[in-house]
Design a protein around this motif. Structure first.
Motif, PDB file in Angstrom:
ATOM      1  N   THR A  47       0.543  -1.343   0.057  1.00 49.57           N
ATOM      2  CA  THR A  47       0.303   0.066   0.001  1.00 49.57           C
ATOM      3  C   THR A  47       0.930   1.365   0.013  1.00 49.57           C
ATOM      4  O   THR A  47       0.639   2.232  -0.767  1.00 49.57           O
ATOM      5  N   PHE A  48       1.791   1.278   0.951  1.00 48.80           N
ATOM      6  CA  PHE A  48       2.854   2.455   1.076  1.00 48.80           C
ATOM      7  C   PHE A  48       3.543   2.556  -0.332  1.00 48.80           C
ATOM      8  O   PHE A  48       3.636   3.794  -0.915  1.00 48.80           O
ATOM      9  N   ASN A  51       1.383   3.701  -3.396  1.00 49.70           N
ATOM     10  CA  ASN A  51       1.083   5.197  -3.155  1.00 49.70           C
ATOM     11  C   ASN A  51       2.210   6.128  -3.939  1.00 49.70           C
ATOM     12  O   ASN A  51       1.909   7.378  -4.178  1.00 49.70           O
ATOM     13  N   GLN A 133      11.533   5.331  10.182  1.00 54.12           N
ATOM     14  CA  GLN A 133      10.217   5.702   9.388  1.00 54.12           C
ATOM     15  C   GLN A 133      10.106   6.968   8.645  1.00 54.12           C
ATOM     16  O   GLN A 133       9.514   7.733   8.702  1.00 54.12           O
ATOM     17  N   LYS A 135      10.108   8.727   5.540  1.00 53.69           N
ATOM     18  CA  LYS A 135       9.348   8.416   4.140  1.00 53.69           C
ATOM     19  C   LYS A 135      10.487   8.561   3.078  1.00 53.69           C
ATOM     20  O   LYS A 135      10.280   7.853   2.292  1.00 53.69           O
ATOM     21  N   LEU A 296       4.174   1.240   7.602  1.00 55.88           N
ATOM     22  CA  LEU A 296       4.315   2.205   6.723  1.00 55.88           C
ATOM     23  C   LEU A 296       3.309   2.908   6.191  1.00 55.88           C
ATOM     24  O   LEU A 296       3.326   4.250   5.669  1.00 55.88           O
ATOM     25  N   THR A 297       2.077   2.488   6.354  1.00 49.48           N
ATOM     26  CA  THR A 297       0.836   3.155   5.917  1.00 49.48           C
ATOM     27  C   THR A 297       0.571   4.369   6.701  1.00 49.48           C
ATOM     28  O   THR A 297      -0.082   5.402   6.079  1.00 49.48           O
ATOM     29  N   ASP A 300       1.488   7.886   5.220  1.00 52.88           N
ATOM     30  CA  ASP A 300       0.648   8.744   4.196  1.00 52.88           C
ATOM     31  C   ASP A 300      -0.761   8.983   4.702  1.00 52.88           C
ATOM     32  O   ASP A 300      -1.282   8.297   5.799  1.00 52.88           O
ATOM     33  N   THR A 305      -3.929   7.321   0.221  1.00 52.61           N
ATOM     34  CA  THR A 305      -4.088   5.892   0.032  1.00 52.61           C
ATOM     35  C   THR A 305      -5.419   5.308  -0.738  1.00 52.61           C
ATOM     36  O   THR A 305      -5.480   4.775  -1.341  1.00 52.61           O
TER      37      THR A 305
END
Length: 338
Positions: A47-48, A51, A133, A135, A296-297, A300, A305
């Motif tokens: 998902t991350f 994105n 974390q 990004k 990681l989601t 964002d 997402t």
């Protein structure tokens, strides 16, 4: 550090300025390696990465741009390793980066290549970025790591005879990694297995490099044999009575000759590209696990997402059904047509 948006703009601006000699799979191949790797990831990671898939795909070719466009002298040796030049006994070459840096001086590493050791360095950086974390760092390092793993699977990036210059086959490098890929890549299956945790990344990168190196002799032998058996005017494509050249001054092989070599190699090109994509997914996944499987989601917004959910589902559906990636545009080194 550049923002992700600024890096993407820079990438788009410089793609056409990069010579092909060190681009292990050209723009077309490198970008699809990273895209296939993203889609193979487990849902919490996928998902991350999805994105930001445009960035991850575009950044896949920027390590080459850094060398030629930004004149980064440190960049070149990261893309290859001339194994023969490190000695006749491949088993005597240090596998761990720390051991290699202790045994060889910087001049030798810069001349003969640093690829398998640099991959190890990048894994340390990716794991650290995952733990923090951070990004931008995660995306930047992961995308670049996919490039170097792609280089590691290209047989000619592991050999001192990297362009067939020692066997009278000059030009085979771009022919193998770009023209064949661009002509037949749309037929390749990019559906990968679920990524596996790598217990020993050092051993794994060396397994990949040595497998690619073993394929180099096969590649060169097949091309040399077919070139000798084919009339010269059926090997090199002509334009106005002269060999047709691309913007990097590489000669086009005829489509028929390219097809003959591709068939004789028995889908070696596809296998190596799949190996690169699978390795990329495996190494990314391993860094994430070693970092403690961070969520990681959370990096964002929900809006980001939600905006990508539909496209991700459709892309996975297409891949599951046909093994094919969505058709997206990449700069081609050997465009067809006059």
């Amino acid at each position: 550090m550049f923002s992700i948006r600024r890096r993407a703009v820079l990438a788009a601006a410089v793609l056409v300025a990069v010579p092909s000699l060190l681009m292990a799979w050209g723009n077309w191949g490198h970008q699809r390696v990273n895209r296939a790797a993203v889609l193979a990831l487990p849902a919490p990671m996928r998902t991350f990465f999805y994105n930001h898939i445009d960035f991850v795909v575009t950044e896949a070719v920027i390590p080459d741009s850094r060398k030629y466009v930004l004149s980064d002298r440190a960049e070149g040796p990261r893309h290859y390793v001339d194994l023969e030049n490190y000695g006749d006994d491949l088993n005597a070459i240090p596998h761990a980066a720390a051991d290699a840096y202790a045994k060889y001086d910087a001049a030798q590493l810069d001349k003969e290549g640093r690829l398998p050791w640099y991959v190890q360095d990048m894994m340390v950086k990716l794991t650290a970025a995952m733990k923090k974390q951070h990004k931008d760092e995660i995306l930047f390092v992961a995308a670049d790591l996919g490039h170097y793993l792609g280089d590691a699977t290209q047989p000619l990036h592991t050999s001192a005879n990297h362009d067939g210059q020692k066997t009278g086959q000059k030009g085979v490098h771009a022919f193998y990694e770009s023209q064949m890929v661009e002509q037949f890549g749309k037929t390749y299956n990019f559906k990968l297995a679920e990524p596996k945790f790598i217990e020993d990344p050092t051993a794994e990168i060396w397994r990949i490099v040595l497998q690619a190196h073993a394929a180099a002799d096969t590649l060169l032998a097949v091309e040399k044999q077919l070139a000798a058996a084919t009339p010269a005017d059926q090997v090199i494509e002509a334009s106005n009575g002269q060999p047709r050249k691309n913007i990097f001054n590489s000669s086009y092989r005829t489509q028929a000759y390219t097809a003959a070599v591709h068939q004789k190699l028995n889908r070696m090109v596809e296998r190596q590209l799949r190996t690169a994509a699978q390795a990329t997914a495996n190494f990314w996944y391993t860094a994430w696990v070693n970092a403690g499987k961070p969520d990681l989601t959370k990096l964002d917004t929900e809006y980001t997402t939600k905006s990508n959910e539909h496209n991700l589902k459709e892309e996975l559906k297409t891949l599951d059904k046909s093994g094919k990636l969505v058709d997206f545009s990449s700069f081609t080194e050997f465009p067809q047509g006059k």
